[in-house]
Design an enzyme around this catalytic site. Structure first.
Site, PDB file in Angstrom:
ATOM      1  N   HIS B 151       0.872  -1.171   0.000  1.00 35.99           N
ATOM      2  CA  HIS B 151       0.000   0.000   0.000  1.00 35.99           C
ATOM      3  C   HIS B 151       0.906   1.217   0.000  1.00 35.99           C
ATOM      4  CE1 HIS B 151      -3.714   2.270   0.927  1.00 35.99           C
ATOM      5  NE2 HIS B 151      -2.837   3.127   1.407  1.00 35.99           N
ATOM      6  N   CYS B 152       0.809   2.035  -1.033  1.00 33.38           N
ATOM      7  CA  CYS B 152       1.715   3.177  -1.153  1.00 33.38           C
ATOM      8  C   CYS B 152       1.007   4.448  -0.703  1.00 33.38           C
ATOM      9  CB  CYS B 152       2.177   3.313  -2.596  1.00 33.38           C
ATOM     10  SG  CYS B 152       3.426   4.596  -2.807  1.00 33.38           S
ATOM     11  N   PRO B 153       1.432   5.059   0.406  1.00 31.28           N
ATOM     12  CA  PRO B 153       0.781   6.299   0.832  1.00 31.28           C
ATOM     13  C   PRO B 153       1.048   7.459  -0.122  1.00 31.28           C
ATOM     14  CG  PRO B 153       2.635   5.791   2.255  1.00 31.28           C
ATOM     15  CD  PRO B 153       2.496   4.649   1.329  1.00 31.28           C
ATOM     16  N   GLY B 156      -1.578   7.150  -2.493  1.00 27.08           N
ATOM     17  CA  GLY B 156      -2.887   7.070  -1.863  1.00 27.08           C
ATOM     18  C   GLY B 156      -3.700   5.867  -2.278  1.00 27.08           C
ATOM     19  N   ASN B 157      -3.031   4.780  -2.689  1.00 25.09           N
ATOM     20  CA  ASN B 157      -3.756   3.612  -3.188  1.00 25.09           C
ATOM     21  C   ASN B 157      -2.864   2.397  -3.005  1.00 25.09           C
ATOM     22  OD1 ASN B 157      -5.792   2.188  -4.412  1.00 25.09           O
ATOM     23  ND2 ASN B 157      -5.477   3.000  -6.448  1.00 25.09           N
TER      24      ASN B 157
END
Lengths: 135, 347
Positions: B151-153, B156-157
């Site tokens: 999950h890549c902040p 944002g997805n």
């Protein structure tokens, strides 16, 4: 006990043909004949339908020059090309949906069987409904 | 009609875009990229165009546009969210495997692969399905994602099956942009100091250049590092999730250590990951939601305690969180037809 309470005069039985992951994450459904369909449809015919669906998805997921060119062109146009034309995979998915509706009309519906397009379940399983008319 | 998904994703543009829940770090990333690039175009490019070549801003613009395109594509594409299982599916699962007395949530499905590996498929409590191989549940997005990477902040997805290549291209183009801006910042300072005779004077002339150079210098290490790491992962056909858990390194009794999803050759793995075929979104985000009986049969309502007032049958373990995604009203749902699946209509 759950089953008998759900059976009414117009009740249906739903069964699900799950994915076959033995060869990897490629889309392939288990080519088996569910016992609930015993007597309703010929075993070989049903497995042939599943096999045909599997072959369509195998073609969709194949690594070919066509997919390579399509993806390269899409990349060069900033992926705007994907907004204009359907990809090879999408065309195959449509073809599978068309095949299933044809088979429904031709072979399955006359025997009281409805097969749902697996795309509606997120390609996780093929839902088969058997209409059970008990009056 | 209402449009909703049963996870913590947000849907925009009538189903064309789907992103994660928290956008603040994504906005920060976009802001940093835009501000640094704008400073470059405004303060460095005029001087460099005059001194060197007009092609410099052209290439910078191309790189900037590809970064923005890739980050937006990564952020707004469905990563491969698996739709949750229906109550009928669960009932069928419990019925067909009644040899086990343990409840579904405690069960593990053993999968014998053709390559000889034996995989354990766990049951996902939230999504109510046995997780297929390479699928993992993201607790931030509250959904099972196919080929889950991480999950890549910053976008944002989640990064999964359907947006991994856009993520990789984002890293590649951002590395190139960062390096490009940094190099031409240095060139700018050097040229000015040659004309003015001291470096300090040159820096005083264009303070923006120093600011950009600092931003680029500090971000370049992590961006290029991350890009190289993902190049390494792509060549081995391993996801970040599998690499962290060392899935293919531990010796397995009866299995071999080779990754069964690798095609053997690093180049072929790259080709498959970046240019391979992509399935369309598994969620039919542009269809109207209808009752589960889309075929003329009725479900006797005794078991369906989760029926909401508008007749949608589904599993909502955390109702309040999921309903935050609702768009529009829910009246008139019984009269709407389910739109047939239209693959070209969504990303």
């Amino acid at each position: 006990m759950d089953d008998t309470t759900r059976l009414t005069s117009e009740q249906s039985i739903k069964l699900f043909i799950q994915r076959d992951y033995s060869e990897g994450t490629a889309v392939k459904f288990q080519e088996r004949f569910p016992s609930e369909l015993e007597g309703k449809i010929d075993r070989g015919k049903f497995i042939d339908i599943i096999r045909h669906i599997n072959s369509i998805f195998e073609e969709a997921e194949a690594l070919s020059c066509k997919t390579f060119t399509e993806n390269c062109c899409a990349c060069l146009t900033g992926y705007l090309l994907l907004l204009c034309m359907p990809t090879h995979y999408e065309k195959c998915v449509k073809r599978a949906a068309r095949y299933i509706s044809e088979e429904n009309e031709r072979t399955l519906n006359p025997k009281g069987i409805f097969m749902l397009d697996p795309m509606e379940k997120g390609l996780r399983c093929i839902e088969v409904c058997i209409v059970n008319n008990r009056r | 009609m209402s449009q909703y998904v049963e996870s913590r994703h947000r849907v925009f543009c009538y189903g064309r875009c789907i992103t994660g829940q928290n956008h603040s770090i994504f906005c920060l990333a976009l802001l940093l990229i835009t501000v640094t690039s704008s400073l470059f175009f405004v303060f460095d490019c005029p001087y460099l165009t005059k001194e060197l070549s007009p092609l410099i801003p052209v290439f910078a613009a191309i790189l900037f546009l590809s970064v923005i395109c890739c980050i937006l594509r990564t952020a707004c594409t469905d990563p491969g969210i698996l739709p949750r299982a229906t109550p009928d599916e669960l009932l069928y699962l419990e019925r067909t495997d009644n040899t086990q007395t343990v409840a579904l949530s405690g069960r593990v499905m053993e999968l014998q692969m053709r390559s000889g590996h034996v995989l354990q498929l766990k049951f996902c409590q939230t999504c109510r399905l046995f997780r297929p191989p390479r699928v993992s549940h993201c607790s931030l997005c509250n959904a099972c994602i196919a080929n889950f990477d991480h999950h890549c902040p910053w976008v944002g997805n989640c990064v999964g099956l359907r947006n991994y290549r856009y993520f990789y291209l984002f890293l590649l183009s951002l590395s190139l942009l960062c390096t490009y801006i940094f190099v031409f910042n240095i060139v700018n300072i050097v040229l000015r100091s040659q004309n003015n005779s001291t470096v300090a004077d040159a820096i005083r002339e264009t303070p923006a250049t120093m600011a950009e150079a600092l931003i680029c210098f500090f971000s370049i290490w992590s961006i290029i590092g991350l890009w190289s790491y993902h190049t390494y992962l792509i060549c081995r056909s391993v996801t970040t999730n599998e690499d962290i858990k060392d899935t293919w390194a531990t010796p397995h009794r009866g299995g071999n250590q080779i990754n069964p999803f690798s095609r053997g050759n690093g180049l072929v793995n790259c080709f498959a990951a970046l240019c391979g075929p992509l399935p369309p979104s598994f969620l039919n985000l542009r269809a109207f939601v209808k009752e589960e009986n889309s075929i003329p049969m009725t479900i006797t309502g005794t078991n369906n305690n989760n029926n909401t007032s508008d007749g949608i049958v589904g599993y909502f373990p955390e109702e309040n969180g999921n309903y935050s995604n609702r768009v529009g009203n829910t009246s008139g749902i019984h009269s709407t037809q389910q739109q047939r699946y239209l693959p070209r209509d969504y990303a």
